[in-house]
Structures are given as C-alpha cells and as structure tokens.
Design an enzyme around this catalytic site. Sequence first.
Site, short mmCIF file in Angstrom:
data_model
loop_
_atom_site.label_atom_id
_atom_site.label_comp_id
_atom_site.label_asym_id
_atom_site.label_seq_id
_atom_site.Cartn_x
_atom_site.Cartn_y
_atom_site.Cartn_z
N CYS A 11 0.81 -1.22 0.00
CA CYS A 11 0.00 0.00 0.00
C CYS A 11 0.84 1.27 0.00
O CYS A 11 0.37 2.32 -0.44
CB CYS A 11 -0.92 0.03 1.23
SG CYS A 11 -2.13 -1.29 1.29
N HIS A 26 -9.19 3.15 -2.34
CA HIS A 26 -7.76 2.93 -2.10
C HIS A 26 -7.18 2.05 -3.21
O HIS A 26 -7.13 0.83 -3.07
CB HIS A 26 -7.61 2.27 -0.73
CG HIS A 26 -6.23 1.89 -0.33
ND1 HIS A 26 -5.09 2.47 -0.84
CD2 HIS A 26 -5.80 0.97 0.59
CE1 HIS A 26 -4.02 1.92 -0.28
NE2 HIS A 26 -4.43 1.01 0.58
N CYS A 33 -0.26 2.87 6.33
CA CYS A 33 0.21 1.54 6.68
C CYS A 33 0.41 0.73 5.41
O CYS A 33 -0.19 1.00 4.37
CB CYS A 33 -0.79 0.84 7.60
SG CYS A 33 -2.44 0.64 6.90
#
Length: 419
Positions: A92, A372, A402
């Site tokens: 991510c 996302h 994160c």
Amino acid sequence: MPEAYIIDAVRTPRGIGKPGKGALAHLHPQHLAATVLAAIRDRNELETATVDDIVWSTSNQEGNQGGDLGRMAALSAGYDVKASGTTLSRFCGGGITSVSFAAASVMSGMEDCIIAGGTEMMSYVAASTAAKTNAGIPSMGMGSGHDALDVLHPQSNQGVCGDAIAAIEGIPREALDALALVSQQRADRAIKENRFARSVVPVLNPDGTVALDREEFPRPETTAEGLAALKPSFEALADFDQGNGRTFRSQILRRYPDLEFRGVHHAGNSSGVVDGAAAVLVTSARYADEHGLIPRGRIVAYANVGDDPTLMLNAPVPAAIKVLAKAGLGKEDIDVWEINEAFAVVTEKFIRDLELDRGKVNPNGGSMALGHPIGATGSILIGTALDELERTGGRYGLVTMCAAGGMAPAIIIERIDAS
C-alpha cells in the site's frame, strides 16, 4: 544538498474496482498509467527526452500489471524512448515510496527530472485472483504451503489486524463508524466544491469517448444508522481454517494470547476497492529554471519504518514521528495530515496517539469514501495534500499510510507560494 521540487501532480478519478461493474474495469492498467503520464507531460509542456526516469508503484505485479508498468506506460503515452522507467512495490505504501525515490535521486544531484506515481487496477486483481482460485492455484499467504505460516510469520490478514488493534486500544465500533461518516461527508463537500479539480484528469476510452471523469465510489447518502447496520467483514475470515487448524485469529493470539477481539470493521469503515492512477513531477531547481517550470511544492523529508507484522497496521505513528524529526518540525507545524484510511482504526488511532486537531486530518475525506487503489494511493494523497495547502494557504503537509508486512512510509511536503 539540491532541493527536490514538486512541479505538478495529477490523478485519475477512482472507479469502482469490481470486474464488469466499474467504469474503468474494462481498461488495461497500462492505459490508466499512460493517462496520467500524458497529462503531466501536456500540462507542463514537458520535453520527455529530458525525463531521467519514471519511478512507478504497483502492488500486484503480475499479468496485466506486470512487466515494468512504469516504462511500458511511458511508451504507451508517447514518451521519448530516452525516458527510462522502473516499477516497485511497497504494498500500500508504494505510491509514497515512488515519490521518495524520485526525491532522493534529485537531491543526490544525480538526476534532474523524474516522474513518480503508481497504478492499481483492483478490478483486475480481483478477476485474476478469482481465475486462479477457480483453477485451483493457491494464492500467496498463509496456507499456500505446509510451511507457509512459518515462512510468513507473524503476518496476518489486515482486516483481522484492524479488529485486533481496535480491541487493544479500546476503540469502539461507534467511533470507527463516526470517522467513516465524516470521511463520506468531507468527500462529498470536496467534490461539490470542486476541490479535486486541479488534480483530476478524465480517463478516455481507446476510441476517445469518456470512460470516467468523476469519482465513482463515494456514497454521500451514508448515514450513521446505515453504517451501524452493516455486518462485520472479517469475523468469519478470522476463524477460517487455513490448514492444520491455523487461523488468522490464532496467528494473532500466538503473540497476544490474552486478547479477546470481535469484528468491528466492515465495508463502510474500511477502504474502498477501486481502480486508479496518479503521477507527480519532481525536478531540481536547475531543471525547473531551464524549462520555465514553476514549482508548487518542495519535498522536505521522507522516512520509512517497520513495525510488528502481527498487527501490521501500526507503523504510521512511528513513521510520522521519524519524518517530523528528520524535518526538524513538530506536529503543530503540520497544516494538513493525509493518513490513509485503510481501516478506520488506523486513522482513529493515529489521531488519538498524536492528539491531533481532527479538522486537519483528511479534510477532504479519505479512502473509506474515495477508495484505495493500493499502489497509487500514496501518490494520490501527496497531490491531495498539495492541493489543500494551496487552497487554504497552509505550509506543510504530512502523508503516511500503513503497508502490508507492518511497514509505513511517510513524507513531508512544503507549499511554495508562487505569488
């Protein structure tokens, strides 16, 4: 040390990341990347033969998203062949890392013009995963082999980790749902007030028609009652037998044997599954001067931190503390915080731990409302922070998120007043 300047930042709107349902799902990931690369070139009259490198982030690098998307997308966008490209993954966090790598190359004095960014087609990832499952091909992760748990120990499932962290921190579901509702409300306001207009570029189909020119994921009709009615998404997964009686819950309990936790995260207070891409143009002062480019921002500092992979989501706070120290700044100096809403507990814990003014954190909504697109999100948030600093007259923005494996990159940018 030479400065690394942000000249421009662009992104696509985010499309629903489900095969056959999202407005971008029929397109190739390379097409999305080429869209933002073409936009960054055209908006800045960029001589692509002078681009030293293209540093791209894609988390799931296989199939259509494999084969060095950064380089191939540049060729697809019509860049000069001299413009090299590479592709990386920090799960991510890759979209922040691509910009950090670009900044490092410029600040070292070795290169003068780099485009950083990322792409993730979650619709393609979902379709690829489904195809492999139907074909009986095991996925990477716990259960992919008889020793897989030990090889990957102690990483668990991110959603299950979010539920566990909420229990450890004593954060109730009501607080997580409240944050999710705020995210939707802020995103709705930002869209209605055209706050994303400077950064968002439309995605066209190969025939020139518009595929998507607006955010597709937000649900402005969301209510507190509606969120409260949603069923937890990860309770069944927490106790699903991955083989030999091992579960994600048991994986966490190996490290936290007295922990009791239940599902508090669901579709409404977790990040949305979407498709998207973003690009950030980073140059030296010399390059900007020679090519008549006016910097919008400056990269002040960046940092990376690893944390406990058993809980996986807790590294953003130490990453923020580390990057603030590198920059010689305090939390009171930051005007805009973009903390990726992978799960509501990540942002809620961040706000509580650092005792932040909630009005400065994700002021235009976050991934719970907007989605996302894994490898692209960090680059999107850097552009979002820069836009907000310009809108409000703020000076510093901090972006962190994160990442799987218990990691977090962080970056601080400074707005440059062009007046």
